[in-house]
Design a protein around this motif. Structure first.
Motif, PDB file in Angstrom:
ATOM      1  N   ASP A  15       0.226  56.782  63.947  1.00 17.29           N
ATOM      2  CA  ASP A  15       0.213  56.690  65.338  1.00 17.29           C
ATOM      3  C   ASP A  15       1.586  55.451  65.411  1.00 17.29           C
ATOM      4  O   ASP A  15       2.647  55.993  65.900  1.00 17.29           O
ATOM      5  N   ARG A  16       1.333  54.649  64.222  1.00 15.14           N
ATOM      6  CA  ARG A  16       2.972  54.038  64.363  1.00 15.14           C
ATOM      7  C   ARG A  16       4.573  55.140  64.114  1.00 15.14           C
ATOM      8  O   ARG A  16       5.121  55.141  65.076  1.00 15.14           O
ATOM      9  N   TYR A  17       4.563  56.231  62.810  1.00 16.52           N
ATOM     10  CA  TYR A  17       5.323  56.713  63.309  1.00 16.52           C
ATOM     11  C   TYR A  17       5.755  58.590  64.081  1.00 16.52           C
ATOM     12  O   TYR A  17       7.215  58.137  64.051  1.00 16.52           O
ATOM     13  N   VAL A  18       4.481  58.528  64.894  1.00 21.24           N
ATOM     14  CA  VAL A  18       4.516  58.905  66.256  1.00 21.24           C
ATOM     15  C   VAL A  18       5.123  58.731  66.944  1.00 21.24           C
ATOM     16  O   VAL A  18       6.617  59.300  67.640  1.00 21.24           O
ATOM     17  N   ALA A  19       4.720  56.878  67.313  1.00 21.26           N
ATOM     18  CA  ALA A  19       5.863  56.727  68.143  1.00 21.26           C
ATOM     19  C   ALA A  19       6.722  56.213  68.289  1.00 21.26           C
ATOM     20  O   ALA A  19       7.696  56.770  68.552  1.00 21.26           O
ATOM     21  N   HIS A  20       7.371  55.755  66.474  1.00 20.81           N
ATOM     22  CA  HIS A  20       8.456  55.860  65.924  1.00 20.81           C
ATOM     23  C   HIS A  20       9.887  57.007  66.421  1.00 20.81           C
ATOM     24  O   HIS A  20      10.373  57.278  66.897  1.00 20.81           O
ATOM     25  N   ALA A  21       8.964  57.448  65.789  1.00 21.23           N
ATOM     26  CA  ALA A  21       9.868  59.505  65.982  1.00 21.23           C
ATOM     27  C   ALA A  21      10.093  59.521  67.457  1.00 21.23           C
ATOM     28  O   ALA A  21      10.931  60.217  68.009  1.00 21.23           O
ATOM     29  N   ASP A  38      13.512  60.331  69.174  1.00 20.59           N
ATOM     30  CA  ASP A  38      14.289  60.943  68.978  1.00 20.59           C
ATOM     31  C   ASP A  38      12.654  62.243  70.101  1.00 20.59           C
ATOM     32  O   ASP A  38      12.358  62.698  69.027  1.00 20.59           O
ATOM     33  N   PRO A  39      12.973  61.948  71.077  1.00 17.04           N
ATOM     34  CA  PRO A  39      11.943  62.705  71.822  1.00 17.04           C
ATOM     35  C   PRO A  39      11.368  64.285  71.768  1.00 17.04           C
ATOM     36  O   PRO A  39      11.114  64.919  71.404  1.00 17.04           O
ATOM     37  N   ASP A  40      12.591  65.226  71.534  1.00  7.89           N
ATOM     38  CA  ASP A  40      12.241  66.754  71.637  1.00  7.89           C
ATOM     39  C   ASP A  40      12.412  66.423  69.606  1.00  7.89           C
ATOM     40  O   ASP A  40      11.971  67.944  69.804  1.00  7.89           O
ATOM     41  N   ALA A  41      12.399  66.157  68.751  1.00  9.91           N
ATOM     42  CA  ALA A  41      12.326  66.290  67.268  1.00  9.91           C
ATOM     43  C   ALA A  41      10.983  66.658  67.259  1.00  9.91           C
ATOM     44  O   ALA A  41       9.859  66.795  67.915  1.00  9.91           O
ATOM     45  N   GLU A  42      11.026  68.017  65.892  1.00 13.83           N
ATOM     46  CA  GLU A  42       9.732  68.096  66.400  1.00 13.83           C
ATOM     47  C   GLU A  42       9.014  66.974  64.756  1.00 13.83           C
ATOM     48  O   GLU A  42       9.539  66.631  63.828  1.00 13.83           O
ATOM     49  N   VAL A  43       7.602  66.533  65.015  1.00 15.96           N
ATOM     50  CA  VAL A  43       6.553  65.586  64.378  1.00 15.96           C
ATOM     51  C   VAL A  43       5.727  66.630  63.273  1.00 15.96           C
ATOM     52  O   VAL A  43       5.113  67.410  63.660  1.00 15.96           O
TER      53      VAL A  43
END
Length: 66
Positions: free
Chosen positions: A26-32, A36-41
């Motif tokens: 969850d922290r990784y997704v929030a940071h990503a 960069d909101p457009d980057a693929e998670v």
């Protein structure tokens, strides 16, 4: 459920997720998304695979019996 009991349950859930590493994704997704909101998670499976592979590659992280 009373507010005090609800608060205790939330705290126990928080501590459990932190202790088991569940909150790490969850922290990784929030940071990503923040960086960069457009980057693929990464999917949760890909993230966990990279995390485990990284831990096993570095002998100072985690431990192995062999």
């Amino acid at each position: 459920m009373s507010p005090a009991l609800r608060e205790k349950a939330a705290r126990i859930r928080f501590l459990w997720r932190e202790a088991t590493g569940e909150a790490t994704y969850d922290r990784y997704v929030a940071h990503a998304r923040k960086c960069d909101p457009d980057a693929e998670v990464l999917s949760r499976r890909e993230f966990e695979k990279q995390r485990v592979d990284g831990r096993e590659a570095d002998p100072r992280e985690g431990f192995r019996c062999c």
